[in-house]
Write a protein that holds these residues in place. Sequence first.
Motif, PDB file in Angstrom:
ATOM      1  N   HIS A 157      96.051  26.302 -34.850  1.00 42.89           N
ATOM      2  CA  HIS A 157      95.799  27.229 -33.779  1.00 42.89           C
ATOM      3  C   HIS A 157      95.879  28.616 -34.425  1.00 42.89           C
ATOM      4  O   HIS A 157      95.740  30.009 -33.649  1.00 42.89           O
ATOM      5  N   CYS A 158      96.065  28.943 -35.673  1.00 45.47           N
ATOM      6  CA  CYS A 158      96.335  30.192 -36.416  1.00 45.47           C
ATOM      7  C   CYS A 158      95.453  30.402 -37.481  1.00 45.47           C
ATOM      8  O   CYS A 158      95.048  29.640 -38.346  1.00 45.47           O
ATOM      9  N   HIS A 159      94.956  31.571 -37.262  1.00 47.53           N
ATOM     10  CA  HIS A 159      93.822  31.943 -38.319  1.00 47.53           C
ATOM     11  C   HIS A 159      94.247  33.322 -38.723  1.00 47.53           C
ATOM     12  O   HIS A 159      94.955  34.288 -38.389  1.00 47.53           O
ATOM     13  N   LYS A 160      93.534  33.552 -40.031  1.00 52.20           N
ATOM     14  CA  LYS A 160      93.556  34.810 -40.638  1.00 52.20           C
ATOM     15  C   LYS A 160      92.256  35.575 -40.682  1.00 52.20           C
ATOM     16  O   LYS A 160      91.235  35.136 -41.037  1.00 52.20           O
ATOM     17  N   TRP A 161      92.162  36.799 -40.265  1.00 49.86           N
ATOM     18  CA  TRP A 161      91.098  37.647 -40.303  1.00 49.86           C
ATOM     19  C   TRP A 161      90.853  38.315 -41.614  1.00 49.86           C
ATOM     20  O   TRP A 161      91.725  38.822 -42.077  1.00 49.86           O
ATOM     21  N   ILE A 162      89.590  37.878 -42.164  1.00 46.42           N
ATOM     22  CA  ILE A 162      89.391  38.616 -43.505  1.00 46.42           C
ATOM     23  C   ILE A 162      88.174  39.507 -43.406  1.00 46.42           C
ATOM     24  O   ILE A 162      87.452  39.522 -44.484  1.00 46.42           O
ATOM     25  N   GLY A 163      87.927  40.258 -42.364  1.00 41.96           N
ATOM     26  CA  GLY A 163      86.754  41.199 -42.432  1.00 41.96           C
ATOM     27  C   GLY A 163      85.837  40.550 -41.894  1.00 41.96           C
ATOM     28  O   GLY A 163      85.368  39.272 -42.296  1.00 41.96           O
ATOM     29  N   ASN A 164      84.672  41.432 -41.632  1.00 40.89           N
ATOM     30  CA  ASN A 164      83.518  40.891 -41.523  1.00 40.89           C
ATOM     31  C   ASN A 164      83.151  39.537 -40.466  1.00 40.89           C
ATOM     32  O   ASN A 164      82.501  38.759 -40.815  1.00 40.89           O
ATOM     33  N   ASN A 165      84.129  39.794 -39.327  1.00 38.37           N
ATOM     34  CA  ASN A 165      84.120  38.560 -38.469  1.00 38.37           C
ATOM     35  C   ASN A 165      84.441  37.146 -39.133  1.00 38.37           C
ATOM     36  O   ASN A 165      84.071  36.318 -38.505  1.00 38.37           O
ATOM     37  N   GLN A 166      85.203  37.410 -40.029  1.00 39.69           N
ATOM     38  CA  GLN A 166      85.471  35.949 -40.856  1.00 39.69           C
ATOM     39  C   GLN A 166      86.871  35.499 -40.716  1.00 39.69           C
ATOM     40  O   GLN A 166      87.781  36.325 -40.792  1.00 39.69           O
TER      41      GLN A 166
END
Length: 204
Positions: free
Chosen positions: A181-190
């Motif tokens: 359920h956990c994500h990391k935002w790395i810019g550019n909608n990624q």
Amino acid sequence: MSALDLIYQRSSCHVHEMQHPAPDSEKLKRIFQAVMSAPDHGNIKPWHLVVVDTEYVPSMCESMCHAWLDNAGHIEPARIRRLTNYLKDAPMVVLVSADIVEPHAVSRRDQVLAAAAGCQNILLAAEQEDIAAIWYSTDAAELTQVHELFGLTKQQEPVAFIMLGTKKEHRIKKRSDVAPHCHKWIGNNQLTPLFESTNESVRK
Ligand SMILES: Cc1cc2nc3c(=O)[nH]c(=O)nc-3n(C[C@H](O)[C@H](O)[C@H](O)COP(=O)(O)O)c2cc1C
């Protein structure tokens, strides 16, 4: 027990997993006091709690059953029987509503969410007090007759029926890993995974 362990170990008890008695007045006050520590946008305190004591549960159930039958087009008769049977054995029922202040700079949604946060605090405090609890709402909280039955104003929006009682047995549920359920935002909608998935159930 640490607060985190309590949170990990909290689980709901269905009504058939509860027995009498309902929590006494002192426990109930301690449990309900937890509502006042729920996050609350604008400090509105949008909480309205109505308790149905054991002796009134059967008549509440009868009224709810009539209300469900009036809405029979939306709910199957078999489900109405199941819901009524479920509720009638509850040692205590608490209707939590959002007491909405409108117009207000804080949205209605945020006020309902604050009421929901109050409900979660009730469940956690009940766990701490060794009280069986379950949040139950779908077919009841949205019933139009609930307003009249429980003396709610138009600005009070039912959020949850919470059943409280004594646990028949103590059990700890296995909980799944939060990683998927956990994500990391790395810019550019990624997004990339925040944690490695273990596939293991978490049991404290
Ligand atoms: C908004 C809300 C409404 C719910 N309504 C119902 C319901 O109508 N019937 C039901 O069986 N469970 C309902 N539940 C789920 C139970 O309260 C409980 O969370 C679920 O059985 C999982 O058990 P656990 O809390 O031990 O994980 C609801 C939960 C939430 C948050």
